[in-house]
Design an enzyme around this catalytic site. Structure first.
Site, short mmCIF file in Angstrom:
data_model
loop_
_atom_site.label_atom_id
_atom_site.label_comp_id
_atom_site.label_asym_id
_atom_site.label_seq_id
_atom_site.Cartn_x
_atom_site.Cartn_y
_atom_site.Cartn_z
N ASP A 95 1.29 -0.68 -0.12
CA ASP A 95 -0.45 -0.15 0.09
C ASP A 95 0.96 1.33 -0.12
OD1 ASP A 95 -2.36 -1.48 -0.09
OD2 ASP A 95 -2.15 -1.74 1.83
N LYS A 110 0.91 -8.30 -2.59
CA LYS A 110 -0.60 -7.64 -2.98
C LYS A 110 -0.49 -6.55 -3.65
CE LYS A 110 -3.84 -5.26 -1.40
NZ LYS A 110 -5.24 -4.76 -0.75
N ASP A 130 -5.06 -6.87 -6.09
CA ASP A 130 -6.39 -6.57 -6.30
C ASP A 130 -6.83 -5.51 -7.16
OD1 ASP A 130 -8.86 -6.76 -3.81
OD2 ASP A 130 -6.88 -5.55 -2.41
N LEU A 131 -7.56 -5.23 -7.77
CA LEU A 131 -8.27 -4.34 -8.41
C LEU A 131 -9.52 -4.82 -8.64
CD1 LEU A 131 -6.12 -3.64 -11.72
CD2 LEU A 131 -5.78 -2.64 -9.71
N LYS A 132 -9.81 -5.86 -7.93
CA LYS A 132 -11.75 -6.16 -7.75
C LYS A 132 -12.18 -5.83 -9.34
CE LYS A 132 -11.55 -5.19 -2.77
NZ LYS A 132 -9.93 -4.79 -3.05
N HIS A 178 -15.29 -5.28 -11.52
CA HIS A 178 -16.90 -5.42 -11.78
C HIS A 178 -17.58 -4.79 -13.31
CE1 HIS A 178 -20.78 -5.02 -9.00
NE2 HIS A 178 -20.60 -5.17 -10.53
N ASP A 179 -17.88 -6.11 -14.07
CA ASP A 179 -18.17 -5.30 -15.72
C ASP A 179 -18.51 -6.12 -15.80
OD1 ASP A 179 -17.53 -3.07 -17.62
OD2 ASP A 179 -16.12 -2.18 -16.52
N ILE A 180 -19.21 -6.14 -16.94
CA ILE A 180 -19.37 -6.44 -18.04
C ILE A 180 -18.94 -7.87 -18.24
CG2 ILE A 180 -21.12 -5.34 -19.40
CD1 ILE A 180 -19.49 -5.24 -21.50
N PRO A 181 -18.99 -9.12 -18.29
CA PRO A 181 -18.67 -10.42 -19.14
C PRO A 181 -17.45 -10.42 -20.03
CG PRO A 181 -20.72 -11.28 -18.26
CD PRO A 181 -20.76 -9.50 -18.40
N THR A 191 -15.66 -8.09 -20.99
CA THR A 191 -14.81 -6.50 -20.43
C THR A 191 -13.99 -7.54 -18.66
OG1 THR A 191 -16.30 -5.26 -20.64
CG2 THR A 191 -14.35 -4.91 -19.27
N THR A 211 -16.21 -4.81 3.22
CA THR A 211 -16.68 -5.15 4.78
C THR A 211 -17.30 -3.01 4.88
OG1 THR A 211 -14.22 -4.98 5.00
CG2 THR A 211 -14.95 -7.30 5.77
N ARG A 225 -4.19 -8.37 12.54
CA ARG A 225 -3.26 -8.33 13.39
C ARG A 225 -2.31 -8.61 14.49
NH1 ARG A 225 -3.13 -5.78 9.61
NH2 ARG A 225 -3.86 -2.98 10.20
N ARG A 250 0.39 -2.48 7.32
CA ARG A 250 0.58 -2.04 7.97
C ARG A 250 1.90 -2.29 8.85
NH1 ARG A 250 -4.72 2.07 8.57
NH2 ARG A 250 -5.13 -0.44 8.34
O1 C5P Z 1 -2.78 -2.16 6.41
P1 C5P Z 1 -3.50 -3.48 6.69
O2 C5P Z 1 -2.87 -4.35 7.41
O3 C5P Z 1 -5.05 -2.96 7.37
O4 C5P Z 1 -4.05 -3.64 5.02
C1 C5P Z 1 -4.47 -4.39 4.90
C2 C5P Z 1 -5.39 -4.70 3.37
O5 C5P Z 1 -5.91 -5.52 3.06
C3 C5P Z 1 -5.61 -2.78 2.49
O6 C5P Z 1 -3.89 -3.30 1.35
C4 C5P Z 1 -7.03 -2.71 3.00
O7 C5P Z 1 -6.90 -2.86 1.45
C5 C5P Z 1 -6.83 -4.98 2.35
N1 C5P Z 1 -8.35 -4.91 2.73
C6 C5P Z 1 -8.72 -4.84 4.42
N2 C5P Z 1 -10.13 -5.24 4.26
C7 C5P Z 1 -10.64 -5.95 3.15
C8 C5P Z 1 -10.37 -5.93 1.93
C9 C5P Z 1 -9.74 -5.61 1.86
O8 C5P Z 1 -8.24 -3.99 4.60
N3 C5P Z 1 -12.00 -6.08 3.80
#
Ligand code: C5P
Length: 230
Positions: free
Chosen positions: A9, A31, A58-60, A62-65, A67, A118, A180, A210
């Protein structure tokens, strides 16, 4: 054995390369999300692959099939190992993504579906027309749809992974952010689990940002997470 993915990130390729160098051989999987990809483009994927690391893009999508199918093919050509789509793109879109990935045979990118972000609660779901289901029920329904339509796995919170891994066939991938290490700063994450909890509940990959990247010694921080993963 679950795998650790460190989230790059950061905003520049230089920062990404410096972090990877600082982490060294402790982590083999990174990632790349929207922030870095939008800034640096596919060259940053090539750079990370060129360092011998695996890439979770991780670009998620979401478009027409059609594409999404073509975007997955582009990701496959870059050598991406894991990528994300939104399950809410529907059955045909998920199938199109899985079909494009399969063209790459043994080196196919594995497709992960995002069920419900989330950041969304019940009232957000009502706003977008999901009125009959709680967020938990919507996660479960989207997870079944995704796997039945050819997704290799799911991105899910550590809170969800236990129930989903018990309900879905073995071999499904479960990739959990919000992890964490015991005693680490939570930051803006609201629902966290320790690496040991996530692995115990069925996570196959943990995404940690982080606690590794912002640590004074990223390599030691990564090793500590790996030790907690067992
Ligand atoms: O710094 P941290 O450990 O919180 O980073 C978590 C990573 O996972 C980030 O890249 C964040 O965008 C991603 N992520 C998340 N929660 C989600 C989906 C993705 O924290 N529900």
């Amino acid at each position: 054995m679950a795998e650790l993915i460190a989230a790059l990130d950061v905003q520049t390729r230089k920062e990404a390369e410096d972090k990877i160098a600082a982490i060294g051989d402790a982590v083999g999987f990174y990632k790349i999300g929207m922030e870095l990809f939008t800034a640096e483009g596919p060259d940053v994927v090539r750079a990370v692959k060129g360092l011998g690391k695996k890439v979770f893009l991780d670009l998620k999508f979401h478009d027409i099939p059609r594409t999404v199918e073509r975007a997955v093919r582009s990701a496959g050509k870059l050598g991406v190992d894991l990528l994300t789509i939104h399950a809410s793109g529907g059955r045909a879109m998920i199938r199109a993504a899985a079909g494009a990935a399969a063209e790459f045979g043994a080196s196919a990118p594995r497709i992960l579906a995002v069920t419900v972000l989330t950041s969304l609660d019940e009232s957000d779901l009502r706003d977008i027309g999901v009125a009959m289901r709680t967020p938990a029920d919507q996660v479960r329904a989207a997870a079944f749809l995704a796997v039945a339509s050819g997704a290799d796995g799911l991105v899910c919170s550590p809170r969800e992974v236990g129930a989903l891994s018990a309900a879905l066939r073995s071999g499904t991938l479960f990739v959990t952010p919000g992890v964490r290490p015991a005693g680490a700063a939570v930051g803006d994450q609201k629902r966290v689990a320790t690496p040991a909890d996530a692995v115990r509940d069925g996570a196959t990959h943990l995404v940690v940002g982080r606690p590794i990247l912002a640590a004074p010694d990223p390599r030691a921080a990564a090793r500590a997470v790996l030790a907690e993963m067992g």
